[in-house]
Design a protein around this motif. Sequence first.
Motif, mmCIF file in Angstrom:
data_model
loop_
_atom_site.group_PDB
_atom_site.id
_atom_site.type_symbol
_atom_site.label_atom_id
_atom_site.label_comp_id
_atom_site.label_asym_id
_atom_site.label_seq_id
_atom_site.Cartn_x
_atom_site.Cartn_y
_atom_site.Cartn_z
ATOM 1 N N ILE A 22 -12.609 -8.183 -2.258
ATOM 2 C CA ILE A 22 -12.060 -7.067 -3.023
ATOM 3 C C ILE A 22 -11.999 -7.440 -4.495
ATOM 4 N N LYS A 23 -12.298 -6.471 -5.344
ATOM 5 C CA LYS A 23 -12.284 -6.678 -6.791
ATOM 6 C C LYS A 23 -10.860 -6.552 -7.329
ATOM 7 N N VAL A 24 -10.474 -7.500 -8.186
ATOM 8 C CA VAL A 24 -9.187 -7.430 -8.878
ATOM 9 C C VAL A 24 -9.409 -6.580 -10.132
ATOM 10 N N GLU A 25 -8.885 -5.369 -10.122
ATOM 11 C CA GLU A 25 -9.023 -4.460 -11.268
ATOM 12 C C GLU A 25 -8.122 -4.872 -12.427
ATOM 13 N N SER A 26 -6.878 -5.245 -12.091
ATOM 14 C CA SER A 26 -5.898 -5.563 -13.126
ATOM 15 C C SER A 26 -4.955 -6.652 -12.638
ATOM 16 N N ILE A 27 -4.340 -7.320 -13.601
ATOM 17 C CA ILE A 27 -3.340 -8.343 -13.316
ATOM 18 C C ILE A 27 -2.064 -7.928 -14.032
ATOM 19 N N CYS A 28 -0.968 -7.846 -13.269
ATOM 20 C CA CYS A 28 0.274 -7.322 -13.845
ATOM 21 C C CYS A 28 1.391 -8.368 -13.854
ATOM 22 N N GLU A 29 2.316 -8.137 -14.728
ATOM 23 C CA GLU A 29 3.501 -8.968 -14.869
ATOM 24 C C GLU A 29 4.414 -8.759 -13.666
ATOM 25 N N ASN A 30 4.988 -9.847 -13.173
ATOM 26 C CA ASN A 30 5.947 -9.768 -12.072
ATOM 27 C C ASN A 30 6.618 -11.125 -11.918
ATOM 28 N N TYR A 31 7.910 -11.135 -11.738
ATOM 29 C CA TYR A 31 8.639 -12.395 -11.658
ATOM 30 C C TYR A 31 9.321 -12.637 -10.322
ATOM 31 N N MET A 32 9.212 -11.718 -9.406
ATOM 32 C CA MET A 32 9.892 -11.856 -8.124
ATOM 33 C C MET A 32 8.902 -11.692 -6.979
ATOM 34 N N GLY A 33 8.282 -12.764 -6.579
ATOM 35 C CA GLY A 33 7.341 -12.736 -5.468
ATOM 36 C C GLY A 33 5.917 -12.494 -5.919
ATOM 37 N N VAL A 91 0.859 -1.183 0.000
ATOM 38 C CA VAL A 91 0.000 0.000 0.000
ATOM 39 C C VAL A 91 0.900 1.239 0.000
ATOM 40 N N PRO A 92 1.095 1.865 -1.164
ATOM 41 C CA PRO A 92 1.926 3.072 -1.187
ATOM 42 C C PRO A 92 1.205 4.271 -0.584
ATOM 43 N N GLU A 93 1.980 5.080 0.115
ATOM 44 C CA GLU A 93 1.423 6.307 0.689
ATOM 45 C C GLU A 93 0.992 7.265 -0.422
ATOM 46 N N ASN A 94 1.800 7.346 -1.462
ATOM 47 C CA ASN A 94 1.544 8.261 -2.574
ATOM 48 C C ASN A 94 1.690 7.470 -3.877
ATOM 49 N N THR A 95 0.607 7.293 -4.598
ATOM 50 C CA THR A 95 0.655 6.465 -5.807
ATOM 51 C C THR A 95 1.497 7.098 -6.916
ATOM 52 N N GLU A 96 1.570 8.423 -6.948
ATOM 53 C CA GLU A 96 2.413 9.073 -7.967
ATOM 54 C C GLU A 96 3.888 8.788 -7.716
ATOM 55 N N ASP A 97 4.332 8.922 -6.471
ATOM 56 C CA ASP A 97 5.723 8.610 -6.136
ATOM 57 C C ASP A 97 6.024 7.149 -6.432
ATOM 58 N N PHE A 98 5.085 6.275 -6.090
ATOM 59 C CA PHE A 98 5.268 4.840 -6.270
ATOM 60 C C PHE A 98 5.362 4.468 -7.747
ATOM 61 N N SER A 99 4.611 5.175 -8.604
ATOM 62 C CA SER A 99 4.630 4.869 -10.040
ATOM 63 C C SER A 99 5.982 5.191 -10.681
ATOM 64 N N GLU A 100 6.813 5.970 -10.001
ATOM 65 C CA GLU A 100 8.171 6.232 -10.486
ATOM 66 C C GLU A 100 9.092 5.039 -10.214
ATOM 67 N N LEU A 101 8.659 4.144 -9.337
ATOM 68 C CA LEU A 101 9.497 3.020 -8.923
ATOM 69 C C LEU A 101 8.984 1.658 -9.379
ATOM 70 N N VAL A 102 7.679 1.530 -9.522
ATOM 71 C CA VAL A 102 7.072 0.253 -9.891
ATOM 72 C C VAL A 102 6.128 0.474 -11.065
ATOM 73 N N VAL A 103 6.260 -0.376 -12.083
ATOM 74 C CA VAL A 103 5.410 -0.297 -13.266
ATOM 75 C C VAL A 103 4.454 -1.475 -13.259
ATOM 76 N N PHE A 104 3.175 -1.193 -13.427
ATOM 77 C CA PHE A 104 2.159 -2.234 -13.534
ATOM 78 C C PHE A 104 1.828 -2.399 -15.013
ATOM 79 N N GLU A 105 2.174 -3.571 -15.559
ATOM 80 C CA GLU A 105 2.001 -3.768 -16.991
ATOM 81 C C GLU A 105 1.511 -5.179 -17.288
#
Length: 180
Positions: free
Chosen positions: A101-112, A42-56
């Motif tokens: 809770i509704k799953v809005e999106s499913i993203c690629e991730n290979y570590m955890g 749960v990021p405190e600020n989604t804009e700051d977090f989007s600079e570090l993690v990409v949901f694709e």
Amino acid sequence: EEREEVYDIMKQDERVEDMARNLLIQVTVEKGDNHGNVYLNVPENTEDFSELVVFENRVTKERYSLDNDGVILTEKMAKTLDVEAGETIEIQDDVKGEIPIKVESICENYMGHYLYMTSELYAKLYGKEPEYNAVYFKTQDGTTKQAQEIGEEILENPGALSVSYTTDIESQLDDMLGSL
């Protein structure tokens, strides 16, 4: 107070390019008879977090953003739960019980395995504000060496319990795949 001190030190460090404070805890999720453990992030600020993690999306390359309507779940856990975007899963909580809770999106991730949600959605579901216990950061020069220098300095503070590096996790994954 000790966690705040660590955050403030990192915020003032010129070697840190971007950073985001998060709540990071392990939770159990389920859909029907399928269940698994994920890190709820749960990021405190989604804009700051989007600079570090990409949901694709791995296939379409479509990019997603966190919103207050649902969560983003990593792909492998979605397969484990046999869930698709738009469907509902349940988070198991010792106090609240089953939290749908509704799953809005499913993203690629290979570590955890991860489940991402906004702080507003967390507050709505859990009835309390998130207590941020983790900081993601990216160094100015993008090197592991600089990240390790910062990490070693941070660990000298009582508010820091551990530091992990994405490059270390990538290396472990490469070693494991090499063994296969």
